[in-house]
Design a protein around this motif. Structure first.
Motif, PDB file in Angstrom:
ATOM      1  N   THR A   1       0.828  -1.213   0.000  1.00 49.40           N
ATOM      2  CA  THR A   1       0.000   0.000   0.000  1.00 49.40           C
ATOM      3  C   THR A   1       0.858   1.257   0.000  1.00 49.40           C
ATOM      4  O   THR A   1       0.345   2.366   0.102  1.00 49.40           O
ATOM      5  CB  THR A   1      -0.933   0.019   1.233  1.00 49.40           C
ATOM      6  N   ASP A   2       2.178   1.066  -0.111  1.00 52.26           N
ATOM      7  CA  ASP A   2       3.079   2.228  -0.135  1.00 52.26           C
ATOM      8  C   ASP A   2       2.870   3.043  -1.398  1.00 52.26           C
ATOM      9  O   ASP A   2       2.444   2.536  -2.431  1.00 52.26           O
ATOM     10  CB  ASP A   2       4.545   1.784  -0.071  1.00 52.26           C
ATOM     11  N   ILE A   3       3.215   4.334  -1.318  1.00 54.99           N
ATOM     12  CA  ILE A   3       3.097   5.217  -2.476  1.00 54.99           C
ATOM     13  C   ILE A   3       4.432   5.317  -3.208  1.00 54.99           C
ATOM     14  O   ILE A   3       4.526   5.898  -4.267  1.00 54.99           O
ATOM     15  CB  ILE A   3       2.616   6.619  -2.029  1.00 54.99           C
ATOM     16  N   GLY A   4       5.474   4.713  -2.640  1.00 52.18           N
ATOM     17  CA  GLY A   4       6.810   4.851  -3.217  1.00 52.18           C
ATOM     18  C   GLY A   4       6.985   4.069  -4.512  1.00 52.18           C
ATOM     19  O   GLY A   4       6.035   3.565  -5.100  1.00 52.18           O
ATOM     20  N   ASP A   5       8.240   3.970  -4.960  1.00 50.19           N
ATOM     21  CA  ASP A   5       8.569   3.293  -6.206  1.00 50.19           C
ATOM     22  C   ASP A   5       9.590   2.199  -5.909  1.00 50.19           C
ATOM     23  O   ASP A   5      10.716   2.479  -5.510  1.00 50.19           O
ATOM     24  CB  ASP A   5       9.131   4.302  -7.213  1.00 50.19           C
ATOM     25  N   ASP A   6       9.186   0.943  -6.108  1.00 48.12           N
ATOM     26  CA  ASP A   6      10.059  -0.202  -5.816  1.00 48.12           C
ATOM     27  C   ASP A   6      10.639  -0.832  -7.072  1.00 48.12           C
ATOM     28  O   ASP A   6      11.146  -1.946  -7.024  1.00 48.12           O
ATOM     29  CB  ASP A   6       9.278  -1.279  -5.044  1.00 48.12           C
ATOM     30  N   PHE A   7      10.570  -0.132  -8.209  1.00 48.38           N
ATOM     31  CA  PHE A   7      10.990  -0.714  -9.482  1.00 48.38           C
ATOM     32  C   PHE A   7      12.436  -1.204  -9.430  1.00 48.38           C
ATOM     33  O   PHE A   7      12.716  -2.367  -9.740  1.00 48.38           O
ATOM     34  CB  PHE A   7      10.805   0.308 -10.606  1.00 48.38           C
ATOM     35  N   LEU A   8      13.364  -0.348  -9.023  1.00 51.63           N
ATOM     36  CA  LEU A   8      14.771  -0.757  -9.008  1.00 51.63           C
ATOM     37  C   LEU A   8      15.058  -1.822  -7.953  1.00 51.63           C
ATOM     38  O   LEU A   8      15.742  -2.810  -8.247  1.00 51.63           O
ATOM     39  CB  LEU A   8      15.676   0.465  -8.834  1.00 51.63           C
ATOM     40  N   PRO A   9      14.573  -1.675  -6.699  1.00 51.49           N
ATOM     41  CA  PRO A   9      14.809  -2.752  -5.717  1.00 51.49           C
ATOM     42  C   PRO A   9      14.288  -4.112  -6.191  1.00 51.49           C
ATOM     43  O   PRO A   9      14.949  -5.137  -5.985  1.00 51.49           O
ATOM     44  CB  PRO A   9      14.037  -2.261  -4.481  1.00 51.49           C
ATOM     45  N   LEU A  10      13.123  -4.140  -6.837  1.00 49.47           N
ATOM     46  CA  LEU A  10      12.579  -5.402  -7.340  1.00 49.47           C
ATOM     47  C   LEU A  10      13.496  -6.013  -8.392  1.00 49.47           C
ATOM     48  O   LEU A  10      13.709  -7.225  -8.422  1.00 49.47           O
ATOM     49  CB  LEU A  10      11.177  -5.177  -7.920  1.00 49.47           C
ATOM     50  N   LEU A  11      14.046  -5.163  -9.274  1.00 50.51           N
ATOM     51  CA  LEU A  11      14.937  -5.669 -10.319  1.00 50.51           C
ATOM     52  C   LEU A  11      16.271  -6.128  -9.738  1.00 50.51           C
ATOM     53  O   LEU A  11      16.842  -7.131 -10.187  1.00 50.51           O
ATOM     54  CB  LEU A  11      15.160  -4.595 -11.388  1.00 50.51           C
ATOM     55  N   ILE A  12      16.763  -5.401  -8.747  1.00 53.86           N
ATOM     56  CA  ILE A  12      18.023  -5.805  -8.101  1.00 53.86           C
ATOM     57  C   ILE A  12      17.861  -7.178  -7.443  1.00 53.86           C
ATOM     58  O   ILE A  12      18.755  -8.024  -7.490  1.00 53.86           O
ATOM     59  CB  ILE A  12      18.466  -4.728  -7.077  1.00 53.86           C
ATOM     60  N   GLU A  13      16.686  -7.413  -6.860  1.00 56.77           N
ATOM     61  CA  GLU A  13      16.406  -8.723  -6.267  1.00 56.77           C
ATOM     62  C   GLU A  13      16.380  -9.823  -7.325  1.00 56.77           C
ATOM     63  O   GLU A  13      16.644 -10.985  -7.036  1.00 56.77           O
ATOM     64  CB  GLU A  13      15.071  -8.686  -5.512  1.00 56.77           C
ATOM     65  N   GLN A  14      16.065  -9.447  -8.579  1.00 57.35           N
ATOM     66  CA  GLN A  14      16.047 -10.418  -9.680  1.00 57.35           C
ATOM     67  C   GLN A  14      17.437 -10.658 -10.256  1.00 57.35           C
ATOM     68  O   GLN A  14      17.621 -11.542 -11.105  1.00 57.35           O
ATOM     69  CB  GLN A  14      15.125  -9.906 -10.803  1.00 57.35           C
ATOM     70  N   GLY A  15      18.409  -9.844  -9.850  1.00 54.11           N
ATOM     71  CA  GLY A  15      19.773 -10.041 -10.329  1.00 54.11           C
ATOM     72  C   GLY A  15      20.341  -8.900 -11.154  1.00 54.11           C
ATOM     73  O   GLY A  15      21.500  -8.959 -11.597  1.00 54.11           O
ATOM     74  N   PHE A  16      19.546  -7.853 -11.407  1.00 52.95           N
ATOM     75  CA  PHE A  16      20.083  -6.676 -12.102  1.00 52.95           C
ATOM     76  C   PHE A  16      21.099  -5.976 -11.199  1.00 52.95           C
ATOM     77  O   PHE A  16      20.986  -6.005  -9.970  1.00 52.95           O
ATOM     78  CB  PHE A  16      18.956  -5.697 -12.448  1.00 52.95           C
TER      79      PHE A  16
ATOM     80  N   ALA B   1      21.205  -2.497 -14.621  1.00 51.17           N
ATOM     81  CA  ALA B   1      21.443  -3.063 -15.943  1.00 51.17           C
ATOM     82  C   ALA B   1      21.785  -4.543 -15.836  1.00 51.17           C
ATOM     83  O   ALA B   1      22.147  -5.057 -14.778  1.00 51.17           O
ATOM     84  CB  ALA B   1      22.590  -2.315 -16.641  1.00 51.17           C
ATOM     85  N   ALA B   2      21.644  -5.222 -16.987  1.00 54.47           N
ATOM     86  CA  ALA B   2      22.042  -6.613 -17.115  1.00 54.47           C
ATOM     87  C   ALA B   2      22.264  -6.906 -18.589  1.00 54.47           C
ATOM     88  O   ALA B   2      21.673  -6.240 -19.457  1.00 54.47           O
ATOM     89  CB  ALA B   2      20.975  -7.551 -16.549  1.00 54.47           C
ATOM     90  N   ALA B   3      23.120  -7.868 -18.874  1.00 52.19           N
ATOM     91  CA  ALA B   3      23.265  -8.364 -20.241  1.00 52.19           C
ATOM     92  C   ALA B   3      22.427  -9.622 -20.371  1.00 52.19           C
ATOM     93  O   ALA B   3      22.352 -10.430 -19.436  1.00 52.19           O
ATOM     94  CB  ALA B   3      24.732  -8.671 -20.543  1.00 52.19           C
ATOM     95  N   MET B   4      21.755  -9.767 -21.516  1.00 54.89           N
ATOM     96  CA  MET B   4      20.868 -10.920 -21.730  1.00 54.89           C
ATOM     97  C   MET B   4      21.180 -11.565 -23.072  1.00 54.89           C
ATOM     98  O   MET B   4      21.361 -10.863 -24.066  1.00 54.89           O
ATOM     99  CB  MET B   4      19.400 -10.467 -21.724  1.00 54.89           C
ATOM    100  N   PRO B   5      21.212 -12.886 -23.104  1.00 55.66           N
ATOM    101  CA  PRO B   5      21.433 -13.579 -24.373  1.00 55.66           C
ATOM    102  C   PRO B   5      20.338 -13.251 -25.372  1.00 55.66           C
ATOM    103  O   PRO B   5      19.200 -12.975 -24.989  1.00 55.66           O
ATOM    104  CB  PRO B   5      21.393 -15.063 -23.992  1.00 55.66           C
ATOM    105  N   LEU B   6      20.709 -13.288 -26.639  1.00 54.41           N
ATOM    106  CA  LEU B   6      19.758 -13.040 -27.714  1.00 54.41           C
ATOM    107  C   LEU B   6      19.061 -14.339 -28.073  1.00 54.41           C
ATOM    108  O   LEU B   6      19.703 -15.351 -28.325  1.00 54.41           O
ATOM    109  CB  LEU B   6      20.497 -12.480 -28.928  1.00 54.41           C
ATOM    110  N   ALA B   7      17.723 -14.317 -28.056  1.00 61.10           N
ATOM    111  CA  ALA B   7      16.949 -15.457 -28.522  1.00 61.10           C
ATOM    112  C   ALA B   7      16.355 -15.089 -29.874  1.00 61.10           C
ATOM    113  O   ALA B   7      15.690 -14.076 -30.004  1.00 61.10           O
ATOM    114  CB  ALA B   7      15.837 -15.789 -27.522  1.00 61.10           C
ATOM    115  N   GLY B   8      16.619 -15.887 -30.902  1.00 56.95           N
ATOM    116  CA  GLY B   8      16.135 -15.556 -32.236  1.00 56.95           C
ATOM    117  C   GLY B   8      17.192 -14.819 -33.030  1.00 56.95           C
ATOM    118  O   GLY B   8      18.364 -14.806 -32.683  1.00 56.95           O
ATOM    119  N   THR B   9      16.749 -14.186 -34.136  1.00 57.55           N
ATOM    120  CA  THR B   9      17.704 -13.513 -35.025  1.00 57.55           C
ATOM    121  C   THR B   9      17.223 -12.145 -35.390  1.00 57.55           C
ATOM    122  O   THR B   9      16.049 -11.838 -35.260  1.00 57.55           O
ATOM    123  CB  THR B   9      17.871 -14.347 -36.317  1.00 57.55           C
TER     124      THR B   9
END
Length: 257
Positions: free
Chosen positions: A136-151, A249-257
């Motif tokens: 219910t917070d009004i803040g922005d958790d975008f970066l913390p959530l991504l850092i938890e994912q490995g960014f 930031a993160a580097a990600m493998p390319l899937a497809g061409t």
């Protein structure tokens, strides 16, 4: 003066031919608007504009977007997301401009120079604050959530970020389709971001992606990057966000061409 509006068949079917024709004639459409995708100003007399109809359980809200940001379409949302979202209503009571509370991820492609070499990059910026599910917070958790994912937090664009295993960027027939993340419990990858319709990327971007077989993904909170028409301005905005501690930031493998 007729507006430069795009009204898709799906939107026309929902609002009716009469209302669609009035929009196209400029009777109900605003001249200027804030894009429902990137939140920057638009002008339906000067640039192609998409009509986007958000439909809840009981309410429908018509919004406007740059045609370069979103195609004209119908978007199903919950009634909760529509409540309080209307920014202005015209005298006839038809919602003229609104933004759903649920943020959308805006994605920009560009070539980024790091250590003397050009790398294909995607820059992700939401259209609004991202909060944790159930919070219910009004803040922005975008970066913390991504850092938890490995960014990884980025303070300057001086080196290529490490590869984020399990994530990938899906490119097919020279078009960008999705950013994939690992499925729960080791299942099949799922879309973290998916294009409403495949995005065309520049031939130089595609060539760099094929060369490196990976794409750099940068992410910043709403208001950090903005719509940048040129790659040098995009780089300046990234450098500024990094210096302000608002870039991962993160580097990600390319899937497809």
């Amino acid at each position: 003066m007729p507006r430069m509006l795009d009204v898709s068949d799906d939107v026309r079917a929902e609002i009716g031919d009469e209302e669609a024709d009035r929009l196209l004639a400029g009777e109900n459409a605003p001249g200027s608007y804030d894009c429902t995708s990137c939140r920057t100003p638009g002008d339906s007399e000067q640039e192609r504009t998409s009509t986007v109809l958000f439909i809840g359980d009981e309410t429908a809200v018509l919004a406007f977007a740059h045609a370069t940001c979103l195609p004209s379409q119908v978007v199903q949302v919950t009634e909760e997301q529509l409540q309080g979202a209307v920014r202005s209503i015209n005298p006839e009571g038809v919602p003229a401009q609104a933004v759903p509370e649920q943020a959308v991820l805006g994605v920009t492609s560009g070539l980024i120079l790091i250590s003397g070499e050009l790398h294909p990059a995607l820059v992700v910026e939401p259209t609004g604050p991202i909060v944790r599910p159930g919070s219910t917070d009004i803040g922005d958790d975008f970066l913390p959530l991504l850092i938890e994912q490995g960014f990884m937090p980025v303070t300057e664009l001086s080196s290529v970020p490490p590869v984020l295993h399990g994530w990938s960027v899906l490119l097919a027939m020279g078009q960008l389709h999705a950013v994939l993340q690992p499925g729960t419990g080791g299942g099949s990858p799922v879309a973290w971001w998916q294009a409403h319709q495949a995005l065309q990327v520049a031939e130089s971007w595609r060539a760099a992606a094929n060369k490196h077989q990976q794409v750099l993904l940068f992410a910043a909170p709403v208001g950090s990057i903005g719509r940048q028409p040129r790659e040098d301005l995009l780089r300046d905005a990234l450098d500024k966000a990094a210096a302000n501690g608002k870039l991962v930031a993160a580097a990600m493998p390319l899937a497809g061409t």
